[in-house]
Design a protein around this motif. Structure first.
Motif, PDB file in Angstrom:
ATOM      1  N   LEU A 134      37.733  -4.451  -4.921  1.00 13.02           N
ATOM      2  CA  LEU A 134      37.398  -2.957  -4.968  1.00 13.02           C
ATOM      3  C   LEU A 134      37.741  -2.136  -4.455  1.00 13.02           C
ATOM      4  O   LEU A 134      38.977  -1.228  -3.376  1.00 13.02           O
ATOM      5  N   ALA A 135      37.418  -3.280  -2.732  1.00 13.77           N
ATOM      6  CA  ALA A 135      37.485  -2.848  -1.121  1.00 13.77           C
ATOM      7  C   ALA A 135      39.746  -2.727  -1.652  1.00 13.77           C
ATOM      8  O   ALA A 135      39.863  -2.767  -1.024  1.00 13.77           O
ATOM      9  N   GLY A 136      40.093  -4.511  -1.777  1.00 10.96           N
ATOM     10  CA  GLY A 136      41.461  -3.705  -1.862  1.00 10.96           C
ATOM     11  C   GLY A 136      42.089  -3.150  -2.484  1.00 10.96           C
ATOM     12  O   GLY A 136      43.150  -2.012  -1.893  1.00 10.96           O
ATOM     13  N   PHE A 137      41.707  -2.389  -3.858  1.00  7.75           N
ATOM     14  CA  PHE A 137      42.491  -1.784  -3.820  1.00  7.75           C
ATOM     15  C   PHE A 137      42.307  -0.641  -3.529  1.00  7.75           C
ATOM     16  O   PHE A 137      43.361   0.519  -2.911  1.00  7.75           O
ATOM     17  N   VAL A 138      41.099  -0.171  -2.833  1.00  2.46           N
ATOM     18  CA  VAL A 138      40.414   1.218  -1.680  1.00  2.46           C
ATOM     19  C   VAL A 138      41.235   1.358  -0.555  1.00  2.46           C
ATOM     20  O   VAL A 138      41.381   2.234  -0.023  1.00  2.46           O
ATOM     21  N   THR A 139      41.408   0.007  -0.257  1.00  2.82           N
ATOM     22  CA  THR A 139      41.767  -0.422   1.417  1.00  2.82           C
ATOM     23  C   THR A 139      43.675  -0.306   0.868  1.00  2.82           C
ATOM     24  O   THR A 139      44.319   1.246   1.903  1.00  2.82           O
ATOM     25  N   ILE A 140      44.015  -0.376   0.092  1.00  3.25           N
ATOM     26  CA  ILE A 140      46.022   0.050   0.243  1.00  3.25           C
ATOM     27  C   ILE A 140      45.833   1.524   0.121  1.00  3.25           C
ATOM     28  O   ILE A 140      46.356   2.100   0.477  1.00  3.25           O
ATOM     29  N   MET A 158      41.680   2.836 -12.649  1.00  2.00           N
ATOM     30  CA  MET A 158      42.991   3.337 -11.244  1.00  2.00           C
ATOM     31  C   MET A 158      44.511   3.389 -11.170  1.00  2.00           C
ATOM     32  O   MET A 158      44.501   4.219 -10.542  1.00  2.00           O
ATOM     33  N   ALA A 159      44.553   3.110 -11.943  1.00  2.00           N
ATOM     34  CA  ALA A 159      46.169   3.704 -12.698  1.00  2.00           C
ATOM     35  C   ALA A 159      45.860   5.259 -12.771  1.00  2.00           C
ATOM     36  O   ALA A 159      46.920   5.803 -12.207  1.00  2.00           O
ATOM     37  N   LEU A 160      45.015   6.199 -13.807  1.00  2.00           N
ATOM     38  CA  LEU A 160      44.499   7.194 -13.500  1.00  2.00           C
ATOM     39  C   LEU A 160      44.894   7.617 -12.247  1.00  2.00           C
ATOM     40  O   LEU A 160      44.524   8.614 -11.483  1.00  2.00           O
ATOM     41  N   ALA A 176      24.457  -3.994  -8.903  1.00  2.00           N
ATOM     42  CA  ALA A 176      25.593  -4.467  -8.737  1.00  2.00           C
ATOM     43  C   ALA A 176      26.638  -2.974  -8.573  1.00  2.00           C
ATOM     44  O   ALA A 176      27.709  -2.006  -7.990  1.00  2.00           O
ATOM     45  N   THR A 177      25.974  -1.252  -9.566  1.00  2.00           N
ATOM     46  CA  THR A 177      26.915  -0.378  -9.806  1.00  2.00           C
ATOM     47  C   THR A 177      26.818   0.162  -7.851  1.00  2.00           C
ATOM     48  O   THR A 177      27.481   0.821  -7.690  1.00  2.00           O
ATOM     49  N   LEU A 178      25.562   0.295  -7.425  1.00  2.00           N
ATOM     50  CA  LEU A 178      25.069   0.514  -6.624  1.00  2.00           C
ATOM     51  C   LEU A 178      26.084   0.167  -5.138  1.00  2.00           C
ATOM     52  O   LEU A 178      27.363   0.983  -4.475  1.00  2.00           O
ATOM     53  N   LEU A 179      26.508  -1.387  -5.167  1.00  2.00           N
ATOM     54  CA  LEU A 179      26.862  -1.890  -4.237  1.00  2.00           C
ATOM     55  C   LEU A 179      28.470  -1.207  -4.950  1.00  2.00           C
ATOM     56  O   LEU A 179      29.367  -0.996  -3.379  1.00  2.00           O
ATOM     57  N   LEU A 180      29.156  -1.246  -6.433  1.00  2.00           N
ATOM     58  CA  LEU A 180      30.663  -0.500  -6.451  1.00  2.00           C
ATOM     59  C   LEU A 180      30.557   0.842  -5.429  1.00  2.00           C
ATOM     60  O   LEU A 180      31.808   1.444  -4.748  1.00  2.00           O
TER      61      LEU A 180
END
Length: 810
Positions: free
Chosen positions: A250-256, A421-423, A682-686
């Motif tokens: 998720l960090a990689g996706f959001v960073t990009i 992610m796709a949407l 995990a939810t709070l982390l994401l």
């Protein structure tokens, strides 16, 4: 092309992303199985045959019987270089303090285990006081309990409370009894430790041991001995691996996403500069190389800063993961090469991937067209971008359909995450086209009245500069979409599973363990009802090369179990025949063929004994929370450490030691309490990752927007607006941007949640109520709005005050 101020947002986004990737990969690299401390002195460990289960990544090994383990240990002890071969025996035993088990906070599995005194040699355990146990009724306990040699102590075992006398103390959790007593309490053996002479070569001894045991065991040395870490630790480590992987992904996706939005916005702001470069002779290739070069520089600088930050944060995050239950207490952060290399490469790679679209757009700038262009850019998106956005939306819809038809909740959650992610990406690509209709819906035309001019300007600015509006709304879209999806998924699925448990149980009250891993036979006898005594058995044990398969068997009283289980459906035979110790009821998936099997059903029990059982009934797979039903007496005869998981009661009773009684609704809500706690962490982390990045992107984009609109704001001031009115205009524009992003993000998340609800309804065979996490929605939108106002109003007010000082009042 970009000043340090304009590069700051991209640098921060890359640095934070690399920091998360660096910390996650360092933690992942450190998550290797650890050799248990109590076995660390055994240079060679011989493990019983491995089992394989698709449903359990950490299945137990098939135990040796006591006779086989003793014979095998004798042969191994005769090998050259072996000083002793010690069968390691483990059983359930827990000291009671003031009649109750000690508080469970911080306890490890070893606090619930007993061992034979000979096993203490495998970990180099030494007495701190007293002497070893030599006969029945004697025990060595942890000095932390505060007992002294000669003091009485009560142990809670699988059969109930037993009086013992403390003969010695050690500085380690757990209890140790005489070896003869341990052989009675734990006849099944899963490991034999080899103690070697000082000059012995472990590898040579391991080769000789493999020749002795053949295919009936695994011989482990060095780090491979970590395969014997407790299953609970291995499962905890695996859960932590999933969370860290999801966080890094998720960090990689959001960073990009954030870096791409930053560069796209900056390129849009600097079109006139790019046009001037084209006018003086710069080629499209040179412009593209310039943009790529700047992105590479930002990525490299961000990678170095992020690596240093991630390396510093890794130990802190590791401790938080241990406290949260995502890593075992033995977890330690280790700095290795590959996470460092991966993090250094991640920064430039992410920046180059993110800037690709912006670089191509910059290279397409035409000198005359850009110089003639008005400040409010209004160009339709190109065909390639429209096709890309449509394909992404189509992929999101397809993944949503896959979510609705997924066979398991885990698959459904994964598909839902990919769908969002796709949407999100598709909505961002198509945002310049979507923004116009959304603005018309949210901001209908207003008439001139008090404050109407600001409303007109806000609406007109959003409508005429759709690219700018889309770029500033994209981070809010991302933040709201992921926060709402993840929290809504957890709340909806938790409610469904609790309702599902309630629907199959016919009881008003449930007796549950209290500060203990299960209920003893003594506690079960004091709480009359339908008790479930689980154990693990193994099939295909002698059918090489077929794999050994572990199955969950439940020891029950057939009449009481039938009365308490509403889901029980018999396909063949009768549960009334489940009486003798050699009878068994199996599920349809465990049956070798359709109908009632006539052949014996051989299994290996926890004590290593192989027994051919007679199948008396076959039930549907959803009838049992396991694979087999056995008479309770048969389970106890072969598994002296089995503990009852629950007793279903018609009326409440006074709970005995190690038990508590709750109503069935509380039991349904608490059944997955430990897992729910991990899921929420995990939810709070994401959510923190996505919301944190969203905040960075919102603040960064609006700061750049405020700096880039200085001329526009001065023009508004010259038209007669006061400073307060200009600030209100900027604040209203920021609020509209947040509202647009929240509307689009909420729509994307809601589509994902609808797919999840459909998938859960298909799995449970009943309607599912969608739980919308309104507090999370409000909190995330409020955070975005607060950051947006701070990032836009503060620089605008500062700019206007500076102009007021340098220009005469007019």
């Amino acid at each position: 092309m970009l000043t340090a101020r304009r590069s700051a947002g991209a640098f921060v986004a890359v640095a934070v992303g690399v920091a998360l990737v660096a910390a996650s990969t360092l933690l992942l690299a450190s998550g290797r199985p650890q050799v248990p401390d109590r076995l660390a002195r055994a240079a060679v460990l011989v493990q019983s045959p491995a089992a394989h289960s698709p449903a359990d990544p950490f299945p137990p090994t098939r135990p040796w019987s006591s006779a086989v383990a003793t014979e095998l240990a004798g042969r191994l002890a005769g090998l050259t270089g072996v000083v002793a071969a010690v069968p390691d025996r483990s059983f359930y035993a827990q000291p009671l303090v003031e009649g109750r088990p000690p508080a469970a906070d911080g306890q490890r599995q070893e606090a619930h285990q007993g061992h034979g005194w000979a096993s203490s040699r495998l970990g180099g355990l030494r007495l701190t006081a007293g002497e070893p146990p030599r006969r029945a009724g004697e025990v060595v306990v942890d000095a932390a309990l505060g007992l002294r040699p000669g003091a009485p102590v009560t142990l809670l075992t699988a059969t109930g409370t037993q009086p013992y006398t403390v003969t010695g103390l050690v500085d380690a959790p757990g209890v140790h009894v005489a070896d003869e007593v341990a052989a009675t309490l734990a006849p099944g053996v899963h490991a034999i430790g080899l103690l070697l002479a000082p000059d012995a070569d472990p590898d040579r001894v391991a080769v000789a041991a493999r020749n002795v045991v053949g295919d009936d065991a695994r011989v482990l040395t060095g780090a491979d001995r970590g395969a014997l870490e407790p299953r609970e630790d291995a499962r905890t480590r695996w859960i932590g691996l999933q969370v860290l992987t999801a966080t890094a992904a998720l960090a990689g996706f959001v960073t990009i996403f954030v870096v791409a939005a930053t560069f796209a916005y900056v390129v849009g702001q600097r079109r006139r500069e790019l046009a001037l470069l084209r006018t003086v002779g710069a080629t499209p290739r040179q412009v593209r190389r310039m943009v790529y070069g700047h992105a590479l520089a930002v990525g490299a600088a961000g990678a170095i800063a992020g690596l240093l930050l991630g390396a510093a944060l890794a130990p802190v995050l590791g401790r938080l993961l241990i406290d949260a239950g995502f890593e075992p207490a033995t977890f330690r952060v280790r700095y290795t090469i590959w996470p460092v290399a991966a993090s250094l490469a991640a920064g430039p790679l992410v920046a180059l991937l993110a800037v690709g679209t912006a670089a191509r757009r910059a290279a397409r700038v035409r000198p005359l067209e850009a110089l003639r262009e008005a400040a409010a850019e209004q160009r339709p998106i190109g065909r390639p971008r429209a096709v890309t956005g449509a394909l992404l939306v189509a992929a999101g819809v397809a993944l949503g359909l896959a979510t609705a038809t997924a066979d398991s909740a885990q698959d459904g959650a994964n598909f839902a995450l990919y769908a969002v992610m796709a949407l999100v990406t598709g909505a961002t690509v198509l945002a310049p086209v979507i923004v116009g209709p959304v603005v018309r819906l949210l901001c209908p035309p207003v008439r001139r009245r008090r404050g109407g001019a600001i409303g007109l300007l806000v609406r007109a600015g959003a409508m005429t500069a759709t690219r700018r509006t889309a770029s500033t709304a994209a981070p809010v879209l991302l933040t709201v979409a992921f926060a709402v999806l993840v929290s809504g998924l957890v709340q909806t699925s938790t409610a469904v599973y609790a309702a599902g448990r309630l629907s199959v149980v016919n009881a008003g009250w449930v007796a549950l363990p209290d500060r203990a891993p299960g209920l003893s036979d003594q506690a079960v006898a004091a709480t009359p009802g339908a008790a479930v005594l689980p154990t693990t058995v193994f099939v295909n044990a002698d059918a090489a090369p077929a794999p050994i398969r572990p199955l969950t068997a439940l020891g029950v009283d057939p009449a009481a179990f039938t009365a308490a289980n509403r889901a029980l459906t018999v396909l063949a035979g009768s549960l009334a025949e489940l009486r003798d110790d050699d009878t068994v009821v199996i599920t349809a998936s465990a049956a070798p063929s359709s109908g009632l099997p006539t052949e014996p059903y051989p299994v290996v029990f926890a004590d290593g004994e192989r027994v051919a059982l007679r199948v008396v009934a076959v039930v549907t797979d959803d009838s049992l929370p396991g694979d087999l039903l056995l008479p309770r007496a048969a389970v106890r005869a072969h598994d002296s450490s089995a503990l009852t998981s629950a007793v279903y009661l018609a009326e409440p009773v006074d709970p005995p030691a190690g038990a508590r009684v709750v109503d069935v609704a509380t039991w349904a809500a608490e059944a997955d309490q430990a897992e729910d706690r991990l899921v929420w962490f995990a939810t709070l982390l994401l959510i923190g990752v996505s919301a944190g990045y969203g905040g960075i992107a919102v603040a960064n984009t609006l700061l750049m927007a405020a700096a880039g609109r200085a001329a526009d704001l001065r023009l508004v001031r010259l038209a007669g607006a006061t400073r307060r009115q200009v600030v209100r205009l900027v604040a209203a524009e920021s609020a509209l941007v947040v509202l647009i992003g929240a509307a689009l993000g909420g729509a994307v998340a809601f589509a994902g949640l609808l797919s999840i609800r459909a998938g859960l309804a298909e799995q449970v065979g009943a309607p599912v109520r969608l739980v919308v996490p309104w507090p999370v929605v409000g909190g995330v939108i409020g955070l975005c709005l607060l950051l947006a106002l701070a990032a836009s109003v503060a620089p605008t007010w500062r700019l206007l005050r500076r102009r007021a000082v340098t220009e005469p009042a007019g």
